[in-house]
Motif scaffolding. Structure first.
Motif, PDB file in Angstrom:
ATOM      1  N   MET A   1       0.849  -1.175   0.000  1.00 35.88           N
ATOM      2  CA  MET A   1       0.000   0.000   0.000  1.00 35.88           C
ATOM      3  C   MET A   1       0.896   1.240   0.000  1.00 35.88           C
ATOM      4  N   SER A   2       0.564   2.178  -0.821  1.00 33.33           N
ATOM      5  CA  SER A   2       1.341   3.406  -0.966  1.00 33.33           C
ATOM      6  C   SER A   2       1.201   4.287   0.274  1.00 33.33           C
ATOM      7  N   ALA A   3       2.251   5.068   0.544  1.00 30.16           N
ATOM      8  CA  ALA A   3       2.196   5.992   1.678  1.00 30.16           C
ATOM      9  C   ALA A   3       1.292   7.177   1.378  1.00 30.16           C
ATOM     10  N   SER A   4       1.111   7.488   0.114  1.00 28.78           N
ATOM     11  CA  SER A   4       0.278   8.625  -0.287  1.00 28.78           C
ATOM     12  C   SER A   4      -1.187   8.221  -0.333  1.00 28.78           C
ATOM     13  N   PRO A   5      -2.074   9.102   0.092  1.00 26.82           N
ATOM     14  CA  PRO A   5      -3.498   8.768   0.005  1.00 26.82           C
ATOM     15  C   PRO A   5      -4.065   8.942  -1.405  1.00 26.82           C
ATOM     16  N   TRP A   6      -3.256   9.401  -2.355  1.00 28.14           N
ATOM     17  CA  TRP A   6      -3.740   9.615  -3.712  1.00 28.14           C
ATOM     18  C   TRP A   6      -3.117   8.612  -4.670  1.00 28.14           C
ATOM     19  N   THR A   7      -3.917   8.132  -5.583  1.00 29.67           N
ATOM     20  CA  THR A   7      -3.397   7.282  -6.644  1.00 29.67           C
ATOM     21  C   THR A   7      -2.915   8.184  -7.775  1.00 29.67           C
ATOM     22  N   ARG A   8      -2.159   7.619  -8.685  1.00 25.65           N
ATOM     23  CA  ARG A   8      -1.673   8.387  -9.831  1.00 25.65           C
ATOM     24  C   ARG A   8      -2.855   8.932 -10.631  1.00 25.65           C
ATOM     25  N   ARG A   9      -3.908   8.137 -10.737  1.00 30.56           N
ATOM     26  CA  ARG A   9      -5.099   8.570 -11.482  1.00 30.56           C
ATOM     27  C   ARG A   9      -5.747   9.793 -10.827  1.00 30.56           C
ATOM     28  N   ASP A  10      -5.842   9.787  -9.486  1.00 29.29           N
ATOM     29  CA  ASP A  10      -6.413  10.932  -8.758  1.00 29.29           C
ATOM     30  C   ASP A  10      -5.624  12.205  -9.028  1.00 29.29           C
ATOM     31  N   VAL A  11      -4.311  12.086  -8.953  1.00 24.26           N
ATOM     32  CA  VAL A  11      -3.448  13.251  -9.143  1.00 24.26           C
ATOM     33  C   VAL A  11      -3.568  13.772 -10.569  1.00 24.26           C
ATOM     34  N   LEU A  12      -3.525  12.865 -11.544  1.00 21.70           N
ATOM     35  CA  LEU A  12      -3.597  13.293 -12.943  1.00 21.70           C
ATOM     36  C   LEU A  12      -4.959  13.912 -13.271  1.00 21.70           C
ATOM     37  N   ALA A  13      -6.028  13.329 -12.760  1.00 22.96           N
ATOM     38  CA  ALA A  13      -7.361  13.877 -13.027  1.00 22.96           C
ATOM     39  C   ALA A  13      -7.507  15.262 -12.407  1.00 22.96           C
ATOM     40  N   SER A  14      -7.073  15.420 -11.181  1.00 18.72           N
ATOM     41  CA  SER A  14      -7.170  16.723 -10.522  1.00 18.72           C
ATOM     42  C   SER A  14      -6.282  17.753 -11.217  1.00 18.72           C
ATOM     43  N   ALA A  15      -5.079  17.341 -11.587  1.00 24.40           N
ATOM     44  CA  ALA A  15      -4.160  18.257 -12.271  1.00 24.40           C
ATOM     45  C   ALA A  15      -4.729  18.677 -13.626  1.00 24.40           C
ATOM     46  N   ALA A  16      -5.375  17.754 -14.324  1.00 30.71           N
ATOM     47  CA  ALA A  16      -5.962  18.089 -15.627  1.00 30.71           C
ATOM     48  C   ALA A  16      -7.094  19.107 -15.465  1.00 30.71           C
ATOM     49  N   VAL A  17      -7.949  18.899 -14.478  1.00 27.08           N
ATOM     50  CA  VAL A  17      -9.052  19.841 -14.255  1.00 27.08           C
ATOM     51  C   VAL A  17      -8.497  21.209 -13.870  1.00 27.08           C
ATOM     52  N   MET A  18      -7.476  21.231 -12.999  1.00 25.44           N
ATOM     53  CA  MET A  18      -6.891  22.514 -12.601  1.00 25.44           C
ATOM     54  C   MET A  18      -6.165  23.188 -13.761  1.00 25.44           C
ATOM     55  N   ALA A  19      -5.545  22.411 -14.655  1.00 18.99           N
ATOM     56  CA  ALA A  19      -4.877  22.991 -15.825  1.00 18.99           C
ATOM     57  C   ALA A  19      -5.893  23.628 -16.766  1.00 18.99           C
ATOM     58  N   VAL A  20      -7.022  22.964 -16.966  1.00 23.40           N
ATOM     59  CA  VAL A  20      -8.080  23.535 -17.815  1.00 23.40           C
ATOM     60  C   VAL A  20      -8.605  24.822 -17.175  1.00 23.40           C
ATOM     61  N   GLY A  21      -8.838  24.796 -15.873  1.00 25.97           N
ATOM     62  CA  GLY A  21      -9.301  25.992 -15.169  1.00 25.97           C
ATOM     63  C   GLY A  21      -8.302  27.126 -15.272  1.00 25.97           C
ATOM     64  N   THR A  22      -7.025  26.804 -15.165  1.00 26.43           N
ATOM     65  CA  THR A  22      -5.982  27.835 -15.280  1.00 26.43           C
ATOM     66  C   THR A  22      -5.974  28.426 -16.678  1.00 26.43           C
ATOM     67  N   ALA A  23      -6.120  27.590 -17.692  1.00 28.11           N
ATOM     68  CA  ALA A  23      -6.151  28.088 -19.072  1.00 28.11           C
ATOM     69  C   ALA A  23      -7.354  29.013 -19.284  1.00 28.11           C
ATOM     70  N   ILE A  24      -8.508  28.625 -18.769  1.00 23.91           N
ATOM     71  CA  ILE A  24      -9.699  29.464 -18.891  1.00 23.91           C
ATOM     72  C   ILE A  24      -9.488  30.794 -18.178  1.00 23.91           C
ATOM     73  N   TRP A  25      -8.906  30.737 -16.985  1.00 22.48           N
ATOM     74  CA  TRP A  25      -8.647  31.959 -16.219  1.00 22.48           C
ATOM     75  C   TRP A  25      -7.686  32.884 -16.955  1.00 22.48           C
ATOM     76  N   ILE A  26      -6.622  32.324 -17.529  1.00 19.59           N
ATOM     77  CA  ILE A  26      -5.639  33.142 -18.248  1.00 19.59           C
ATOM     78  C   ILE A  26      -6.263  33.807 -19.467  1.00 19.59           C
ATOM     79  N   VAL A  27      -7.066  33.068 -20.227  1.00 17.01           N
ATOM     80  CA  VAL A  27      -7.732  33.650 -21.391  1.00 17.01           C
ATOM     81  C   VAL A  27      -8.649  34.794 -20.961  1.00 17.01           C
ATOM     82  N   GLY A  28      -9.431  34.576 -19.914  1.00 18.47           N
ATOM     83  CA  GLY A  28     -10.318  35.627 -19.422  1.00 18.47           C
ATOM     84  C   GLY A  28      -9.544  36.842 -18.938  1.00 18.47           C
ATOM     85  N   TRP A  29      -8.435  36.596 -18.249  1.00 19.95           N
ATOM     86  CA  TRP A  29      -7.628  37.691 -17.721  1.00 19.95           C
ATOM     87  C   TRP A  29      -7.039  38.536 -18.850  1.00 19.95           C
ATOM     88  N   TYR A  30      -6.487  37.866 -19.872  1.00 23.38           N
ATOM     89  CA  TYR A  30      -5.930  38.617 -21.003  1.00 23.38           C
ATOM     90  C   TYR A  30      -7.004  39.381 -21.757  1.00 23.38           C
TER      91      TYR A  30
END
Length: 148
Positions: A1-30
């Motif tokens: 059992m891994s020491a981390s409470p997150w699986t690779r899938r959890d991290v990648l899914a969350s990072a992908a959603v946050m990356a999309v949100g960041t891209a949307i925010w940057i476009v709106g800001w510009y």
């Protein structure tokens, strides 16, 4: 059992959603930065706000997936302990809390709760013992473990 409470899938899914949100925010800001009037900035500002909300959803997803994995591990840990052992440990803690001593009428307390002097929750704390009446006057509640 891994020491981390997150699986690779959890991290990648969350990072992908946050990356999309960041891209949307940057476009709106510009797009807001290009507009001189408030009327022209309303749409891009809403887009930037939506990006921030998407980032929040990504972070909440990440946090809740970790919390779910920790809850599942806790359940597995408790299931591995035999029932009789849990009962004996609970009784032993109650006996330790109820040990008679010279300070039977003296209690120690924090900002929220007060405890018997031998309570495991008060072990190693630099609290000054005082009578129960003073603990109650300080609006402290009795500890749920030692039940003073």
């Amino acid at each position: 059992m891994s020491a981390s409470p997150w699986t690779r899938r959890d991290v990648l899914a969350s990072a992908a959603v946050m990356a999309v949100g960041t891209a949307i925010w940057i476009v709106g800001w510009y797009r807001v930065a290009e507009r001189a009037s408030m009327q022209g900035q309303r749409g891009p500002l809403n887009l930037a706000a939506a990006g921030v909300l998407v980032i929040g959803v990504g972070q909440a997803t990440w946090f809740l997936s970790g919390r779910r994995h920790i809850r599942n591990r806790y359940g597995l840990l408790l299931a591995a302990v035999p029932e009789g052992v849990r009962e004996r440990a609970g009784r032993a803690a109650a006996v330790r809390c109820a040990e008679p001593g010279a300070d039977e009428d003296r209690y120690v307390g924090s900002e929220r709760y007060f405890h018997r002097a031998h309570c495991p929750m008060a072990n190693g704390r630099p609290w000054v013992p005082s009578p129960r009446s003073e603990q109650l006057e300080a609006n402290r509640a009795p500890c749920g473990m030692c039940a003073p």
